[in-house]
Write a protein that holds these residues in place. Structure first.
Motif, PDB file in Angstrom:
ATOM      1  N   VAL A 128      -5.026  -5.287  -3.007  1.00  0.00           N
ATOM      2  CA  VAL A 128      -4.290  -4.102  -2.576  1.00  0.00           C
ATOM      3  C   VAL A 128      -4.103  -3.169  -3.771  1.00  0.00           C
ATOM      4  CG1 VAL A 128      -2.126  -3.237  -1.608  1.00  0.00           C
ATOM      5  CG2 VAL A 128      -3.105  -5.371  -0.745  1.00  0.00           C
ATOM      6  N   ASP A 129      -3.706  -3.730  -4.913  1.00  0.00           N
ATOM      7  CA  ASP A 129      -3.513  -2.927  -6.120  1.00  0.00           C
ATOM      8  C   ASP A 129      -4.808  -2.232  -6.532  1.00  0.00           C
ATOM      9  OD1 ASP A 129      -1.000  -4.046  -6.033  1.00  0.00           O
ATOM     10  OD2 ASP A 129      -1.319  -5.383  -7.745  1.00  0.00           O
ATOM     11  N   ALA A 143      -5.636   0.690  -4.182  1.00  0.00           N
ATOM     12  CA  ALA A 143      -4.753   1.823  -4.462  1.00  0.00           C
ATOM     13  C   ALA A 143      -5.144   2.514  -5.767  1.00  0.00           C
ATOM     14  CB  ALA A 143      -3.304   1.347  -4.520  1.00  0.00           C
ATOM     15  N   THR A 154       0.122   8.277   4.124  1.00  0.00           N
ATOM     16  CA  THR A 154       0.121   6.870   4.500  1.00  0.00           C
ATOM     17  C   THR A 154       0.744   6.701   5.887  1.00  0.00           C
ATOM     18  OG1 THR A 154       2.228   6.564   3.354  1.00  0.00           O
ATOM     19  CG2 THR A 154       0.212   6.070   2.117  1.00  0.00           C
ATOM     20  N   SER A 209       1.032   9.905  -4.306  1.00  0.00           N
ATOM     21  CA  SER A 209      -0.151  10.749  -4.133  1.00  0.00           C
ATOM     22  C   SER A 209       0.161  11.915  -3.215  1.00  0.00           C
ATOM     23  CB  SER A 209      -1.305   9.930  -3.547  1.00  0.00           C
ATOM     24  OG  SER A 209      -2.404  10.779  -3.265  1.00  0.00           O
ATOM     25  N   TYR A 213       0.829  -1.197   0.000  1.00  0.00           N
ATOM     26  CA  TYR A 213       0.000   0.000   0.000  1.00  0.00           C
ATOM     27  C   TYR A 213       0.874   1.263   0.000  1.00  0.00           C
ATOM     28  CZ  TYR A 213      -4.828  -1.700   0.970  1.00  0.00           C
ATOM     29  OH  TYR A 213      -6.088  -2.240   0.895  1.00  0.00           O
ATOM     30  N   THR A 214       1.839   1.291   0.896  1.00  0.00           N
ATOM     31  CA  THR A 214       2.676   2.477   1.049  1.00  0.00           C
ATOM     32  C   THR A 214       3.432   2.782  -0.238  1.00  0.00           C
ATOM     33  OG1 THR A 214       2.907   2.097   3.425  1.00  0.00           O
ATOM     34  CG2 THR A 214       4.553   3.504   2.383  1.00  0.00           C
ATOM     35  N   GLU A 221      -6.305   6.460  -6.380  1.00  0.00           N
ATOM     36  CA  GLU A 221      -5.688   7.351  -7.359  1.00  0.00           C
ATOM     37  C   GLU A 221      -6.734   7.877  -8.338  1.00  0.00           C
ATOM     38  OE1 GLU A 221      -2.556   8.518  -7.521  1.00  0.00           O
ATOM     39  OE2 GLU A 221      -2.318   7.553  -5.568  1.00  0.00           O
ATOM     40  N   LEU A 244       2.556   1.847  -3.368  1.00  0.00           N
ATOM     41  CA  LEU A 244       1.622   2.216  -4.434  1.00  0.00           C
ATOM     42  C   LEU A 244       1.053   3.617  -4.246  1.00  0.00           C
ATOM     43  CD1 LEU A 244      -0.309  -1.164  -4.760  1.00  0.00           C
ATOM     44  CD2 LEU A 244       1.240  -0.182  -6.460  1.00  0.00           C
ATOM     45  N   LEU A 245       0.916   4.040  -3.003  1.00  0.00           N
ATOM     46  CA  LEU A 245       0.302   5.338  -2.723  1.00  0.00           C
ATOM     47  C   LEU A 245       1.330   6.443  -2.501  1.00  0.00           C
ATOM     48  CD1 LEU A 245      -2.500   4.115  -0.284  1.00  0.00           C
ATOM     49  CD2 LEU A 245      -2.775   4.770  -2.684  1.00  0.00           C
TER      50      LEU A 245
END
Length: 367
Positions: A354-355, A358, A271, A266, A259-260, A362, A262-263
């Motif tokens: 999870v993908d 995320a 996060t 932003s 998660y961290t 976005e 992929l995000l």
């Protein structure tokens, strides 16, 4: 749909072991405390690197008994944080003591130890840092103040099974540590449950009596106690699950890191941060956004469940209006309460979920 938590998948992953343990208890005819609970206590104490574990019926009961064993009673004060589940404060109130709040740190959302000393009075009898979301508070800083004033520290580790601070397990640093086994916890029962861990022999003995009507032996009531006993079936189930806990924890940490990553790009949300020398076990993966409610609506529209932990800090709850607080008293907690959004995370969660979560977040900012 992507669920916030999937307890059915969790059960299916170890169904044979759980079913066998439950049937064994049913066949034994010993349904309250007993051998299974005693073994859980020893195994959980070993896991936490402490001498004693006292199994009870809920995490709230664990907190209540820890406070009583520390000598907290009517007219006393206990320092804690307002950014927590209400049970932390309720347990203080059960003793007749008054909760006294300090704010949380803006990054970890755990107790801001720099604020503790200003709240200490001659009536202060305990300090309860809350290991929120699966990350421990800054225990060196908390203990430095507590030790200087000779005040016991009771760790609220109800969300932190397996978390570490400078190598030490959650629950092992304070005078005692309290855990919840509510089904959605990292180590959850199939019902209610809780446990206290401690290295203090006298407090352990007192808590064992208090959980079972104050009995030292059957019908010999030395204390005015409670019916806080753990069911044997829950003890047996938790023993099975404890063996898997480290594997589940690493799965949560893998999802958290994903998660961290992929995000990270932003600029519209924050996060969680794993503080130095701490092991975050991600009971909750809580992002922060000023448009939290808008993000949640987007996720819901995409079939993704999410949660709010916690949208109203305790000092602003109507149930605790008698404490006399108002908006603005604890600005960091209040800001967090309006921004946190918990994303789906559990050990059996596929990586592509999870993908997808995320990607939905976005999309919310480009649509």
């Amino acid at each position: 749909m992507i669920p916030f938590l999937d307890l059915k998948a969790h059960y299916q992953s170890i169904k044979g072991e759980i079913d066998g343990a439950v049937l064994s208890v049913l066949a034994s005819g010993q349904y309250i405390l007993g051998e299974e609970v005693a073994r859980l206590e020893q195994e959980f104490a070993d896991y936490c690197d402490v001498k004693h574990a006292i199994a009870v019926n809920t995490g709230t009961s664990a907190l209540h008994l820890s406070l009583l064993a520390a000598g907290v009673g009517p007219g006393d004060e206990v320092i804690t944080v307002p950014f927590t589940f209400v049970a932390t404060v309720s347990a203080i109130c059960y003793t007749g003591a008054r909760p006294v709040f300090v704010d949380v740190e803006p990054v970890t959302l755990t107790m801001d130890a720099a604020q503790i000393e200003a709240k200490i009075t001659p009536r202060t009898k305990a300090i309860i840092p809350v290991h929120i979301y699966g990350q421990m508070a800054d225990m060196d800083a908390v203990k430095a103040v507590a030790d200087h004033y000779r005040i016991p520290v009771i760790e609220d580790a109800c969300q932190a099974h397996g978390a570490r601070y400078k190598g030490a397990r959650a629950g092992s640093i304070g005078t005692s540590g309290c855990f919840s086994f509510y089904p959605g916890k990292n180590l959850g029962a199939c019902g209610e449950g809780g446990i206290v861990v401690t290295n203090n022999d006298d407090q352990a003995k007192t808590m064992r009596m208090l959980r079972d009507w104050g009995q030292e032996q059957r019908y010999h009531h030395l204390l005015k106690g409670f019916n806080y006993r753990m069911d044997a079936i829950q003890g047996a189930i938790l023993r099975i699950k404890l063996r898997h806990l480290e594997g589940w924890t690493e799965a949560r940490r893998t999802h958290g890191r994903r998660y961290t990553s992929l995000l990270a790009g932003s600029g519209h949300l924050r996060t969680p941060v794993e503080a130095a020398e701490r092991r975050h076990v991600y009971h909750v993966y809580a992002i922060r956004s000023r448009d939290r409610d808008g993000l949640q609506r987007v996720l819901t529209a995409e079939g993704i469940q999410s949660g709010l932990h916690y949208p109203i800090p305790v000092h602003l709850q109507k149930a605790h209006a008698d404490l006399g607080h108002q908006a603005g008293d604890f600005p960091v907690s209040e800001a967090a309460a309006g921004e946190v959004l918990s994303l789906p995370i559990y050990p059996e969660m596929p990586a592509w979920h999870v993908d997808q979560v995320a990607a939905a977040l976005e999309y919310a900012y480009v649509s």
